[in-house]
Design a protein around this motif. Structure first.
Motif, PDB file in Angstrom:
ATOM      1  N   ASP A 184      -6.691  -1.014  -2.907  1.00  0.00           N
ATOM      2  CA  ASP A 184      -5.631  -0.569  -3.814  1.00  0.00           C
ATOM      3  C   ASP A 184      -4.500   0.123  -3.062  1.00  0.00           C
ATOM      4  OD1 ASP A 184      -7.053  -1.581  -5.962  1.00  0.00           O
ATOM      5  OD2 ASP A 184      -7.832   0.374  -6.604  1.00  0.00           O
ATOM      6  N   ARG A 185      -4.859   0.977  -2.108  1.00  0.00           N
ATOM      7  CA  ARG A 185      -3.820   1.686  -1.346  1.00  0.00           C
ATOM      8  C   ARG A 185      -3.027   0.725  -0.467  1.00  0.00           C
ATOM      9  NH1 ARG A 185      -5.847   7.616   0.596  1.00  0.00           N
ATOM     10  NH2 ARG A 185      -6.884   8.206  -1.334  1.00  0.00           N
ATOM     11  N   LEU A 186      -3.730  -0.234   0.106  1.00  0.00           N
ATOM     12  CA  LEU A 186      -3.037  -1.212   0.937  1.00  0.00           C
ATOM     13  C   LEU A 186      -2.113  -2.072   0.074  1.00  0.00           C
ATOM     14  CD1 LEU A 186      -2.761  -1.998   3.879  1.00  0.00           C
ATOM     15  CD2 LEU A 186      -4.549  -3.691   3.544  1.00  0.00           C
ATOM     16  N   LEU A 187      -2.561  -2.440  -1.117  1.00  0.00           N
ATOM     17  CA  LEU A 187      -1.693  -3.194  -2.030  1.00  0.00           C
ATOM     18  C   LEU A 187      -0.463  -2.386  -2.421  1.00  0.00           C
ATOM     19  CD1 LEU A 187      -4.123  -5.077  -4.439  1.00  0.00           C
ATOM     20  CD2 LEU A 187      -2.388  -6.089  -2.947  1.00  0.00           C
ATOM     21  N   GLU A 205      -1.807  -1.445   9.519  1.00  0.00           N
ATOM     22  CA  GLU A 205      -2.438  -2.128  10.656  1.00  0.00           C
ATOM     23  C   GLU A 205      -3.566  -1.272  11.236  1.00  0.00           C
ATOM     24  OE1 GLU A 205      -0.955  -4.066  14.840  1.00  0.00           O
ATOM     25  OE2 GLU A 205      -0.182  -2.094  14.294  1.00  0.00           O
ATOM     26  N   ASP A 206      -3.314   0.020  11.421  1.00  0.00           N
ATOM     27  CA  ASP A 206      -4.344   0.912  11.953  1.00  0.00           C
ATOM     28  C   ASP A 206      -5.554   0.961  11.026  1.00  0.00           C
ATOM     29  OD1 ASP A 206      -2.725   1.450  14.117  1.00  0.00           O
ATOM     30  OD2 ASP A 206      -2.126   3.455  13.421  1.00  0.00           O
ATOM     31  N   LEU A 207      -5.296   1.012   9.723  1.00  0.00           N
ATOM     32  CA  LEU A 207      -6.390   1.037   8.751  1.00  0.00           C
ATOM     33  C   LEU A 207      -7.206  -0.246   8.830  1.00  0.00           C
ATOM     34  CD1 LEU A 207      -7.904   2.343   6.406  1.00  0.00           C
ATOM     35  CD2 LEU A 207      -6.136   1.430   4.866  1.00  0.00           C
ATOM     36  N   MET A 208      -6.539  -1.391   8.863  1.00  0.00           N
ATOM     37  CA  MET A 208      -7.261  -2.660   8.930  1.00  0.00           C
ATOM     38  C   MET A 208      -8.006  -2.805  10.255  1.00  0.00           C
ATOM     39  SD  MET A 208      -6.916  -3.622   5.984  1.00  0.00           S
ATOM     40  CE  MET A 208      -8.177  -4.810   6.373  1.00  0.00           C
ATOM     41  N   ASP A 209      -7.461  -2.274  11.332  1.00  0.00           N
ATOM     42  CA  ASP A 209      -8.153  -2.310  12.612  1.00  0.00           C
ATOM     43  C   ASP A 209      -9.425  -1.469  12.545  1.00  0.00           C
ATOM     44  OD1 ASP A 209      -8.379  -3.165  15.338  1.00  0.00           O
ATOM     45  OD2 ASP A 209      -7.747  -1.148  15.945  1.00  0.00           O
ATOM     46  N   ALA A 210      -9.346  -0.317  11.872  1.00  0.00           N
ATOM     47  CA  ALA A 210     -10.526   0.542  11.724  1.00  0.00           C
ATOM     48  C   ALA A 210     -11.599  -0.149  10.879  1.00  0.00           C
ATOM     49  CB  ALA A 210     -10.128   1.882  11.098  1.00  0.00           C
ATOM     50  N   VAL A 211     -11.180  -0.883   9.864  1.00  0.00           N
ATOM     51  CA  VAL A 211     -12.144  -1.630   9.041  1.00  0.00           C
ATOM     52  C   VAL A 211     -12.745  -2.759   9.865  1.00  0.00           C
ATOM     53  CG1 VAL A 211     -12.401  -3.122   7.018  1.00  0.00           C
ATOM     54  CG2 VAL A 211     -11.022  -1.036   6.857  1.00  0.00           C
ATOM     55  N   ARG A 248      -4.388  -9.738  11.002  1.00  0.00           N
ATOM     56  CA  ARG A 248      -3.328 -10.495  11.691  1.00  0.00           C
ATOM     57  C   ARG A 248      -2.049 -10.558  10.862  1.00  0.00           C
ATOM     58  NH1 ARG A 248      -7.573 -13.656  13.333  1.00  0.00           N
ATOM     59  NH2 ARG A 248      -7.209 -15.242  11.762  1.00  0.00           N
ATOM     60  N   PHE A 249      -2.187 -10.728   9.550  1.00  0.00           N
ATOM     61  CA  PHE A 249      -1.004 -10.753   8.683  1.00  0.00           C
ATOM     62  C   PHE A 249      -0.251  -9.423   8.770  1.00  0.00           C
ATOM     63  CE2 PHE A 249      -2.592 -14.087   5.370  1.00  0.00           C
ATOM     64  CZ  PHE A 249      -2.243 -15.113   6.222  1.00  0.00           C
ATOM     65  N   VAL A 250      -0.991  -8.320   8.627  1.00  0.00           N
ATOM     66  CA  VAL A 250      -0.351  -7.001   8.654  1.00  0.00           C
ATOM     67  C   VAL A 250       0.230  -6.740  10.047  1.00  0.00           C
ATOM     68  CG1 VAL A 250      -0.720  -4.515   8.382  1.00  0.00           C
ATOM     69  CG2 VAL A 250      -1.830  -6.111   6.806  1.00  0.00           C
ATOM     70  N   HIS A 251      -0.523  -7.075  11.078  1.00  0.00           N
ATOM     71  CA  HIS A 251      -0.075  -6.875  12.461  1.00  0.00           C
ATOM     72  C   HIS A 251       1.219  -7.649  12.753  1.00  0.00           C
ATOM     73  CE1 HIS A 251      -0.267  -6.540  16.833  1.00  0.00           C
ATOM     74  NE2 HIS A 251      -0.170  -7.848  16.899  1.00  0.00           N
ATOM     75  N   ASP A 300       9.062   8.321   0.695  1.00  0.00           N
ATOM     76  CA  ASP A 300       7.994   7.467   0.168  1.00  0.00           C
ATOM     77  C   ASP A 300       7.266   6.750   1.294  1.00  0.00           C
ATOM     78  OD1 ASP A 300       8.475   8.166  -2.464  1.00  0.00           O
ATOM     79  OD2 ASP A 300       9.779   6.446  -2.854  1.00  0.00           O
ATOM     80  N   SER A 301       8.011   6.330   2.300  1.00  0.00           N
ATOM     81  CA  SER A 301       7.413   5.659   3.444  1.00  0.00           C
ATOM     82  C   SER A 301       6.428   6.585   4.158  1.00  0.00           C
ATOM     83  CB  SER A 301       8.515   5.219   4.410  1.00  0.00           C
ATOM     84  OG  SER A 301       7.978   4.749   5.608  1.00  0.00           O
ATOM     85  N   SER A 302       6.846   7.812   4.396  1.00  0.00           N
ATOM     86  CA  SER A 302       5.973   8.785   5.060  1.00  0.00           C
ATOM     87  C   SER A 302       4.740   9.089   4.215  1.00  0.00           C
ATOM     88  CB  SER A 302       6.736  10.074   5.352  1.00  0.00           C
ATOM     89  OG  SER A 302       7.742   9.840   6.301  1.00  0.00           O
ATOM     90  N   ARG A 303       4.939   9.238   2.912  1.00  0.00           N
ATOM     91  CA  ARG A 303       3.826   9.533   2.008  1.00  0.00           C
ATOM     92  C   ARG A 303       2.803   8.395   1.992  1.00  0.00           C
ATOM     93  NH1 ARG A 303       2.730   7.793  -2.677  1.00  0.00           N
ATOM     94  NH2 ARG A 303       4.798   6.957  -3.092  1.00  0.00           N
ATOM     95  N   LEU A 304       3.284   7.158   1.912  1.00  0.00           N
ATOM     96  CA  LEU A 304       2.371   6.016   1.897  1.00  0.00           C
ATOM     97  C   LEU A 304       1.627   5.869   3.220  1.00  0.00           C
ATOM     98  CD1 LEU A 304       4.433   3.337  -0.020  1.00  0.00           C
ATOM     99  CD2 LEU A 304       2.148   4.139  -0.619  1.00  0.00           C
ATOM    100  N   ALA A 305       2.333   6.031   4.322  1.00  0.00           N
ATOM    101  CA  ALA A 305       1.690   5.927   5.634  1.00  0.00           C
ATOM    102  C   ALA A 305       0.619   7.006   5.780  1.00  0.00           C
ATOM    103  CB  ALA A 305       2.727   6.034   6.748  1.00  0.00           C
ATOM    104  N   GLU A 306       0.936   8.212   5.369  1.00  0.00           N
ATOM    105  CA  GLU A 306      -0.035   9.308   5.452  1.00  0.00           C
ATOM    106  C   GLU A 306      -1.227   9.045   4.537  1.00  0.00           C
ATOM    107  OE1 GLU A 306      -1.955  12.573   6.796  1.00  0.00           O
ATOM    108  OE2 GLU A 306      -0.183  11.605   7.652  1.00  0.00           O
ATOM    109  N   SER A 307      -0.983   8.491   3.376  1.00  0.00           N
ATOM    110  CA  SER A 307      -2.064   8.162   2.450  1.00  0.00           C
ATOM    111  C   SER A 307      -3.046   7.170   3.081  1.00  0.00           C
ATOM    112  CB  SER A 307      -1.475   7.575   1.160  1.00  0.00           C
ATOM    113  OG  SER A 307      -2.480   7.083   0.324  1.00  0.00           O
ATOM    114  N   LEU A 308      -2.518   6.181   3.780  1.00  0.00           N
ATOM    115  CA  LEU A 308      -3.377   5.209   4.454  1.00  0.00           C
ATOM    116  C   LEU A 308      -4.141   5.863   5.597  1.00  0.00           C
ATOM    117  CD1 LEU A 308      -0.964   2.144   4.540  1.00  0.00           C
ATOM    118  CD2 LEU A 308      -2.957   2.439   3.062  1.00  0.00           C
ATOM    119  N   ARG A 309      -3.473   6.710   6.354  1.00  0.00           N
ATOM    120  CA  ARG A 309      -4.139   7.372   7.484  1.00  0.00           C
ATOM    121  C   ARG A 309      -5.201   8.368   7.001  1.00  0.00           C
ATOM    122  NH1 ARG A 309      -1.964   5.534  11.897  1.00  0.00           N
ATOM    123  NH2 ARG A 309       0.192   4.817  11.915  1.00  0.00           N
TER     124      ARG A 309
END
Length: 131
Positions: A85-88, A66-72, A41-44, A114-123
């Motif tokens: 760690d990646r989310l932090l 958000e997508d990562l946390m939804d999958a978890v 909810r915080f991330v969303h 950097d934004s694209s790299r981090l988003a891709e890392s999470l995905r």
């Protein structure tokens, strides 16, 4: 800076602090469904709020988080220290973007890669952990 933007930045910092706290709590109780739901909810909410402004770099990273946390939360991805760690790292980046907005009134194009790299890392983590 507009009062609405000032309010967004203040709330964003509160959400980022809450996200950090929930991740720390999950280290001790990784199976806690309520904690996971609060973290989602915080991330969303932070993602939705960022979408009200023209901050695509911020929204991109938060959407991936958000997508990562939804999958978890739905059980498709297992919670892990690497995921935390990646989310932090991603939330630290969002905090840095908030600093840039506060200092400059906007987010410069230099943050796009950097934004694209981090988003891709999470995905990628969603695929790596789920697959």
């Amino acid at each position: 800076m507009s009062p609405l933007l000032e309010q967004f930045l203040s709330e964003a910092r509160d959400f980022l602090q809450g996200i950090g706290e929930k991740l720390m709590q999950l280290e001790k109780a990784p199976a806690d469904v309520d904690l996971m739901s609060e973290l989602f909810r915080f991330v969303h909410t932070l993602k939705g709020n960022s979408g009200l402004f023209d901050f695509p770099e911020m929204t991109r990273v938060l959407h991936a988080g958000e997508d990562l946390m939804d999958a978890v939360r739905s059980g498709h991805v297992a919670y892990s220290q690497e995921l935390a760690d990646r989310l932090l790292d991603a939330m630290d980046f969002v905090g840095m973007l908030c600093d840039a907005v506060e200092a400059e009134g906007s987010i410069g194009a230099a943050y796009a890669a950097d934004s694209s790299r981090l988003a891709e890392s999470l995905r990628q983590l969603m695929v790596a952990v789920a697959g």
